[in-house]
Design a protein around this motif. Structure first.
Motif, PDB file in Angstrom:
ATOM      1  N   GLN A 516      13.368 106.797 -48.771  1.00  0.00           N
ATOM      2  CA  GLN A 516      13.914 108.153 -48.661  1.00  0.00           C
ATOM      3  C   GLN A 516      13.874 108.600 -47.199  1.00  0.00           C
ATOM      4  O   GLN A 516      12.908 109.179 -46.715  1.00  0.00           O
ATOM      5  CB  GLN A 516      13.141 109.085 -49.586  1.00  0.00           C
ATOM      6  N   LEU A 517      14.990 108.334 -46.532  1.00  0.00           N
ATOM      7  CA  LEU A 517      15.056 108.516 -45.080  1.00  0.00           C
ATOM      8  C   LEU A 517      14.938 109.973 -44.661  1.00  0.00           C
ATOM      9  O   LEU A 517      14.329 110.281 -43.634  1.00  0.00           O
ATOM     10  CB  LEU A 517      16.374 107.939 -44.550  1.00  0.00           C
ATOM     11  N   ALA A 518      15.567 110.878 -45.404  1.00  0.00           N
ATOM     12  CA  ALA A 518      15.520 112.287 -45.012  1.00  0.00           C
ATOM     13  C   ALA A 518      14.100 112.829 -45.054  1.00  0.00           C
ATOM     14  O   ALA A 518      13.700 113.635 -44.202  1.00  0.00           O
ATOM     15  CB  ALA A 518      16.440 113.110 -45.904  1.00  0.00           C
ATOM     16  N   LYS A 519      13.334 112.393 -46.035  1.00  0.00           N
ATOM     17  CA  LYS A 519      11.931 112.818 -46.104  1.00  0.00           C
ATOM     18  C   LYS A 519      11.153 112.303 -44.896  1.00  0.00           C
ATOM     19  O   LYS A 519      10.379 113.043 -44.282  1.00  0.00           O
ATOM     20  CB  LYS A 519      11.285 112.318 -47.398  1.00  0.00           C
ATOM     21  N   ALA A 520      11.379 111.049 -44.550  1.00  0.00           N
ATOM     22  CA  ALA A 520      10.692 110.480 -43.387  1.00  0.00           C
ATOM     23  C   ALA A 520      11.106 111.203 -42.108  1.00  0.00           C
ATOM     24  O   ALA A 520      10.272 111.500 -41.244  1.00  0.00           O
ATOM     25  CB  ALA A 520      10.998 108.989 -43.288  1.00  0.00           C
TER      26      ALA A 520
END
Length: 744
Positions: A516-520
């Motif tokens: 989950q790139l947006a969370k990272a």
């Protein structure tokens, strides 16, 4: 039993307005009918109809959408005649006609809009006259104007002063909005997840808080080039920052999105995404408790466009700084970064006249990609192949002036285009996904199908791409997400552009890889490192993301929504200007099955048997031959125009020759290509035009395909992918599995 007199009392008015994209389809009939043509919408809440209407119009983020009181350039009679036909400009025409003397009765007769609404617009015009004519802009007048939804920018134009002067005057007069709450529990019990809207009244309902807050700027109304894929990133940021102990505050005006669900964030401001509105929200939240800053890199171009103004006003921008954003967008500065890193970019030049444009094109050699300066979302771009088409583009698409030059790039013909999403914390890079476009370079990335992992890049090239991505992220100064587009031509890697923000491919890469790139990215914006995120198991212990299975992303294009005024369809040829309104994804354990799934989801299934029509440009014939042979071997009947028929026959592929629409009926078969399509004899159409310009025969073929809802492919890579998909369908390779099972 609850009586009808029970709360809530509706002490607010909501206005929703559609957003259109006719500029992307210049041939299309702009009349509004019973067929939906809008691509998005904005919503606003106010204490009166004029306030809510004006807030909604400025939420559209489109030039000319807000009311203005400059001379319209048309007289009353002309405006009354124009507004008889519903178009996206009708409300503005109504306002302008009333402003220059048309009566409410005349406008009602022309439009049949209810007199109550026309009276409200008339009152807005009367307020504008008062603002313009007043000797001084005193507090009572300014308060009345703000209660009718006038923005600082509108007032500044009416007073011939700057927007900053209006804002400073307003603050000096202690005139700022308060924020009212929409009761999400209908007053039956206490609402713990309220959301707010602004109004110029006395009492604010923003509650004090003690937790540090992060303000996330959303993406505004959906439009071509900026849709719900950016809302996805904003929502995931809100989720993860709440988990990390921060108060999350969302600002957005799009009712279609998850970010404007009142329980997605701790607080929701349903407000326009303009500098004025966002600054006032920040002020209100700063009074309520500690604010760490604003995240502007997840909502697309809208918040990016506000970042510098917010920074200038003293607001902390979390993550990638506006200075870094400008480095990537400024061609000269970005070129310097590439030169220092030893990276290549296609040759380019800037022209201030047609003669200079020809000189640049001659120097870097045709074909070239031309576009006006300061263009977003591919708008106004075109690939041209000679001086004549270059002149045609400049005449129809732009005005060359000293302040608005034309940008000319070398177009890399027959190149593979690559999209990369990555995370960078200032020291370490995580290469999340390397996507290969199925269409060749020159098709806008938002319209091109793409596959993850890449099908043709070598391990050496992947290492080169990772190294180039890290150099660019470091050189620009990224803190969070970055998207870079590359092209591989003649085994050379070229950098096309870099966007230091969330891209439209973030949800696709996240679902294909399970990361989950947006969370990272949100955590990195708040100071987390990649090492810390790996300890939290938010990132894998890898330098490069790994796809689970093979995932194909396909664009959804609205050809059947847009027709010309004569009822015929608009041309469906893909090019450098984005026109898709959505996308789908197919996952399988082989490329053919994944591509077939993506086609089923977007356009409908590929045919497994039947007839195919081929009409190929001269330069595409040899590249298309293997795919044509495979279709023939699978038993498809092939129809072809005369040139393609002759070429196929010479290479051992039998086909039936059909005439082009423009050919004399007696010189060839009685049936034309268009006639065999419209009569239902064809199941698949392959038509590759020469260049971007519309040719009558090709346009007729493609519009006939749209009218019959037949798959129509206009590129050779698309043709090859379709054949792989058909082979997969015929071998019954499609299987259904949940996303969780792919990622486990």
């Amino acid at each position: 039993m609850t009586p009808a007199s029970f709360e809530p009392t509706l002490d607010y008015i909501v206005v929703k307005v559609p957003r259109f994209a006719f500029e992307k389809f210049p041939e299309a009939d702009p009349r509004l009918t019973t067929t939906m043509k809008s691509v998005g919408e904005a919503m606003a809440i106010g204490r009166s109809f004029p306030e809510a209407l004006q807030k909604a119009l400025r939420s559209l983020e489109k030039k000319g959408s807000s009311f203005s009181w400059e001379a319209p350039g048309q007289d009353v009679a002309t405006l009354l005649e124009l507004m008889k036909t519903p178009t996206e400009f009708r409300l503005r025409q109504v306002q302008q006609a009333l402003a220059i003397g048309a009566s409410i009765a005349e406008v009602h007769s022309a439009t049949k809009i209810d007199i109550w609404f026309l009276t409200q617009i008339h009152l807005i015009n009367e307020m504008a006259k008062s603002i313009s004519a007043a000797a001084d802009l005193d507090r009572p007048l300014l308060l009345q104007a703000k209660r009718m939804g006038f923005s600082d920018q509108q007032i500044s134009k009416l007073r011939a002063i700057s927007e900053d002067e209006v804002r400073r005057l307003r603050h000096r007069l202690e005139l700022r909005p308060v924020y009212k709450t929409v009761d999400t529990c209908a007053a039956e019990f206490e609402a713990f997840t309220p959301y707010h809207y602004s109004s110029y009244e006395e009492e604010s309902e923003v509650k004090p808080r003690t937790k540090p807050a992060v303000i996330i700027l959303g993406s505004g109304p959906n439009r071509i080039g900026q849709g719900i894929e950016f809302d996805y990133s904003c929502v995931h940021a809100s989720f993860t920052l709440s988990e990390a102990g921060y108060e999350t505050i969302m600002v957005n005006c799009n009712p279609e999105t998850v970010s404007t669900d009142y329980d997605t964030s701790d607080r929701l401001y349903f407000e326009p995404l303009t500098l004025e509105d966002v600054l006032e929200i920040i002020n209100a939240e700063t009074l309520a408790g500690p604010v760490l800053g604003v995240i502007a890199q997840l909502g697309g171009q809208t918040p990016l466009g506000l970042a510098q103004g917010l920074l200038d006003a003293g607001v902390t921008i979390l993550g990638t700084s506006p200075t870094a954003i400008n480095l990537a967008e400024d061609r000269g500065e970005f070129g310097r970064i590439l030169n220092e890193a030893g990276l290549r970019a296609p040759e380019y030049g800037m022209a201030f006249s047609f003669e200079e444009a020809v000189a640049v094109a001659t120097r870097i050699k045709y074909p070239v990609l031309v576009r006006p300066s300061f263009v977003l979302g591919g708008r106004g771009m075109e690939i041209v192949y000679d001086d004549e088409s270059l002149k045609s583009f400049i005449v129809k698409a732009t005005e060359i002036t000293p302040n608005h030059p034309v940008l000319i790039d070398r177009f890399l013909d027959d190149a593979i285009e690559i999209d990369v999403d990555a995370l960078f914390d200032g020291e370490t890079l995580y290469l999340a996904g390397v996507m290969e476009h199925i269409e060749e370079a020159g098709i806008h990335s938002g319209d091109s199908a793409c596959v993850l992992p890449s099908m043709s890049l070598t391990p050496t090239q992947l290492i080169e791409i990772r190294g180039a991505t890290e150099k660019i992220a470091r050189g620009v100064g990224v803190r969070g997400l970055i998207n870079i587009q590359y092209a591989v031509a003649e085994n050379q890697l070229y950098v096309l552009e870099a966007n230091p923000r969330a891209s439209r491919t973030v949800p696709y890469v996240s679902k294909a890889t399970g990361v989950q790139l947006a969370k990272a990215a949100a955590r990195i914006c708040l100071g987390a490192t990649l090492a810390q995120l790996r300890e939290l198991e938010m990132l894998p212990n890898l330098e490069v993301g790994s796809a689970h299975g093979i995932s194909v992303k396909e664009a959804v294009l609205p050809w059947n929504r847009f027709r010309r005024t004569d009822g015929k369809g608009v041309d469906s040829v893909l090019g450098p200007e984005m026109r898709s309104t959505g996308e789908v994804m197919g996952i399988a354990d082989n490329f053919g099955a994944a591509y077939a799934k993506s086609q089923i989801a977007s356009f409908g299934p590929l045919p497994q048997s039947g007839s195919v029509f081929l009409s190929l440009s001269e330069k595409d014939k040899s590249a298309a031959l293997p795919s044509a042979k495979e279709l023939f071997a699978m038993g498809f009947k092939i129809y072809a125009t005369s040139g393609t028929h002759t070429y196929l026959a010479a290479n051992g592929v039998a086909s039936t020759s059909v005439r082009k629409h423009s050919e004399d009926e007696r010189s060839a078969n009685d049936e034309s290509a268009v006639e065999i399509i419209t009569s239902g004899k064809v199941d698949l159409i392959i038509n590759t035009p020469l260049g971007r310009g519309t040719r009558q025969d090709g346009w007729l073929i493609r519009t006939a395909a749209i009218q019959r809802s037949l798959p129509c492919i206009t590129t050779i890579p698309g043709f090859k992918a379709a054949v792989a998909g058909i082979q997969s369908l015929r071998s019954d390779q499609l299987a259904v599995r949940s996303l969780q099972s792919w990622l486990s």
